[in-house]
Design an enzyme around this catalytic site. Structure first.
Site, mmCIF file in Angstrom:
data_model
loop_
_atom_site.group_PDB
_atom_site.id
_atom_site.type_symbol
_atom_site.label_atom_id
_atom_site.label_comp_id
_atom_site.label_asym_id
_atom_site.label_seq_id
_atom_site.Cartn_x
_atom_site.Cartn_y
_atom_site.Cartn_z
ATOM 1 N N GLN A 7 -1.429 -39.840 7.210
ATOM 2 C CA GLN A 7 -2.240 -40.880 7.363
ATOM 3 C C GLN A 7 -3.254 -41.232 5.958
ATOM 4 O OE1 GLN A 7 -3.023 -43.260 9.303
ATOM 5 N NE2 GLN A 7 -4.959 -44.149 8.430
ATOM 6 N N GLU A 8 -3.451 -40.198 5.325
ATOM 7 C CA GLU A 8 -4.264 -40.361 4.078
ATOM 8 C C GLU A 8 -3.337 -41.074 2.935
ATOM 9 O OE1 GLU A 8 -7.075 -40.297 3.084
ATOM 10 O OE2 GLU A 8 -8.232 -39.240 4.582
ATOM 11 N N SER A 9 -2.131 -40.518 2.913
ATOM 12 C CA SER A 9 -1.209 -40.994 1.585
ATOM 13 C C SER A 9 0.009 -41.050 1.952
ATOM 14 C CB SER A 9 -1.609 -39.688 0.686
ATOM 15 O OG SER A 9 -0.968 -38.476 1.037
#
Length: 211
Positions: A7-9
């Site tokens: 989700q972050e990267s």
């Protein structure tokens, strides 16, 4: 953690956000250098992930270590705090109380309140992580089932090597049915074996009965 990193990267260590968050876990350098994390250089993926894990654990232990909160909700609230900051989640929990919602439950409670006092972003963030986690878990279970079926097929092939090809095919189909659908189709599969004078022994192996 894999779901959060995605989700972050999208698992891209080279990613840098517009506010300066770095790497797979999108860690702010100031956060990583803080004594609670103490990993000042997060340019390497291993250190980046380690910093993200340490920070998430610190959030959980510092703000949500409450026996009144279910373990799953402690983790979900921690994810929200990772995204919106612990202050944002604190305001959301207070708003949830005002709205007659449960401040200790994320989905459909604090999740709703945080859209009122912060934005929709933390709600979408946590929901996506949970969705990715469920998907990864289901894929892992399917891989395990497939591996079990392959191992069973290899064992059956070895046990029935001397039988006619047609009978070997019937045995293989019946026994893999047992692997994939133990509760629904096991009896029918065993009956099919019995028609061909083959029985399943207590250890799961096959024995061809004499005519």
């Amino acid at each position: 953690m894999l779901a959060q990193a995605y989700q972050e990267s999208r698992l891209d260590q080279s990613r840098v956000s517009h506010v300066g968050a770095l790497g797979v876990m999108q860690v702010m350098p100031t956060t990583a250098a803080d004594p609670v994390v103490a990993i000042p250089d997060v340019s390497r993926v291993e250190d980046n992930v380690h910093a993200g894990v340490k920070y998430l654990r610190w959030l959980r232990d510092t703000y949500f270590d409450d026996p009144a909160i279910d373990p799953l909700d402690r983790t979900l609230l921690s994810f929200a705090a990772y995204n919106a900051g612990p202050g944002g989640v604190k305001r959301a929990r207070a708003k949830a109380r005002q709205m007659g919602l449960d401040p200790n439950v994320w989905f459909e409670n604090v999740e709703v309140a945080i859209t009122r006092v912060v934005s929709r972003e933390p709600a979408v963030y946590v929901r996506n992580i949970f969705k990715y986690y469920v998907s990864y878990r289901l894929l892992s279970e399917l891989d395990a089932e497939s591996e079990a079926a392959r191992a069973e097929a290899q064992r059956i092939a070895a046990e029935t090597a001397d039988l006619p090809v047609e009978l070997r095919a019937e045995i293989l189909e019946a026994r893999t049915t047992l692997v994939f659908d133990e509760n629904k189709g096991a009896r029918g599969a065993e009956d099919q074996l019995a028609l061909n004078n083959v029985t399943v022994q207590d250890d799961g192996s096959l024995r061809v009965l004499s005519e």
